[in-house]
Design an enzyme around this catalytic site. Structure first.
Site, PDB file in Angstrom:
ATOM      1  N   SER A   1       0.856  -1.188   0.000  1.00 48.54           N
ATOM      2  CA  SER A   1       0.000   0.000   0.000  1.00 48.54           C
ATOM      3  C   SER A   1       0.885   1.229   0.000  1.00 48.54           C
ATOM      4  O   SER A   1       2.070   1.146   0.380  1.00 48.54           O
ATOM      5  CB  SER A   1      -0.883  -0.005   1.257  1.00 48.54           C
ATOM      6  OG  SER A   1      -1.498   1.252   1.468  1.00 48.54           O
TER       7      SER A   1
ATOM      8  N   TYR B   1      -2.255   0.393  10.557  1.00 40.50           N
ATOM      9  CA  TYR B   1      -2.209  -0.176   9.211  1.00 40.50           C
ATOM     10  C   TYR B   1      -0.837   0.061   8.577  1.00 40.50           C
ATOM     11  O   TYR B   1      -0.243  -0.852   7.985  1.00 40.50           O
ATOM     12  CB  TYR B   1      -3.305   0.464   8.367  1.00 40.50           C
ATOM     13  CG  TYR B   1      -3.399  -0.047   6.951  1.00 40.50           C
ATOM     14  CD1 TYR B   1      -3.881  -1.324   6.689  1.00 40.50           C
ATOM     15  CD2 TYR B   1      -3.020   0.755   5.872  1.00 40.50           C
ATOM     16  CE1 TYR B   1      -3.981  -1.797   5.377  1.00 40.50           C
ATOM     17  CE2 TYR B   1      -3.119   0.295   4.572  1.00 40.50           C
ATOM     18  CZ  TYR B   1      -3.598  -0.977   4.328  1.00 40.50           C
ATOM     19  OH  TYR B   1      -3.690  -1.442   3.037  1.00 40.50           O
TER      20      TYR B   1
END
Length: 225
Positions: free
Chosen positions: A128, A141
């Site tokens: 990501s 995250y």
């Protein structure tokens, strides 16, 4: 399965995982991994040479890896995102995020290493933008994705016979992204995000690279429209 190379894609029931499966289907037989057996079976019915392979990443005893006779590629696309300030992140949020985004990836790869080594295969890790930069509210995250990047780098060094590719997509039009926007309280405009098929094609390009080439990192960002 045919004589074509075999790819396992986790998180294949929707979003980026499903798009990656579609991008690899012309060249690979597929094992479609995930928890939603109905969605996996539906996708498998659309893709020649594909079969559903349901399992739970938090319970890898349910993944029958020993019966995979051959494996050329594994794509780790499944993941979770639980957002909020670090001061409000409970130990359960940390554990669940790291369990799915890092620990399960490492353990499933370990279980599949005999097949991957035999094929001189490839491991693709869908990371990501949060694995390159940590932003407010994304701390847990981002920590998991930074760890996933480190895992990829270490695996590449430990297993020189394998190709190991980290893919860093920007915001992508997926069900997870809709949940993120709901959490952020913003409007959802799909035209501002990457098409999952674009990420799928980027992954396919890395997988289909000529044998002399090792594409170690791919960064894909939405283009303003």
């Amino acid at each position: 399965m045919s004589d074509r190379p075999v790819a396992l894609v986790t998180g294949a029931s929707s979003g980026i995982g499903s798009a990656i499966a579609r991008a690899l289907a012309p060249t690979h037989d597929l094992l479609l991994g995930g928890r939603d057996e109905t969605s996996l079976s539906l996708l498998a019915s659309e893709l020649p040479g594909a079969e559903a392979w349901p399992f739970d990443l938090t319970n890898l005893a349910s993944a029958d890896t020993a019966h995979i006779a051959r494996l050329d590629v594994v794509v780790h696309s499944a993941g979770v995102a639980m957002l909020g300030p670090l001061g409000e992140a409970s130990v359960d949020v940390w554990r669940q995020t790291l369990e799915v985004n890092v620990v399960a990836v490492a353990e499933l790869t370990r279980l599949l290493l005999p097949q991957l080594r035999a094929a001189a295969g490839q491991v693709v890790l869908i990371n990501s933008g949060a694995g390159l930069r940590a932003n407010p509210g994304w701390g847990v995250y981002a920590a998991s994705k930074f760890a996933l990047r480190a895992y990829a780098d270490a695996l590449r060094a430990d297993e020189p016979s394998l190709r190991v590719t980290s893919v860093f997509p920007g915001r992508t039009d997926t069900p997870m992204q809709r949940e993120v926007r709901r959490h952020e309280g913003g409007e959802y405009d799909a035209t501002q995000y990457l098409d999952p098929a674009s990420v799928g094609r980027a992954v396919a390009s890395a997988v289909l690279a000529t044998p002399d080439a090792h594409i170690t990192e791919v960064v894909v960002r939405p283009r303003p429209r």
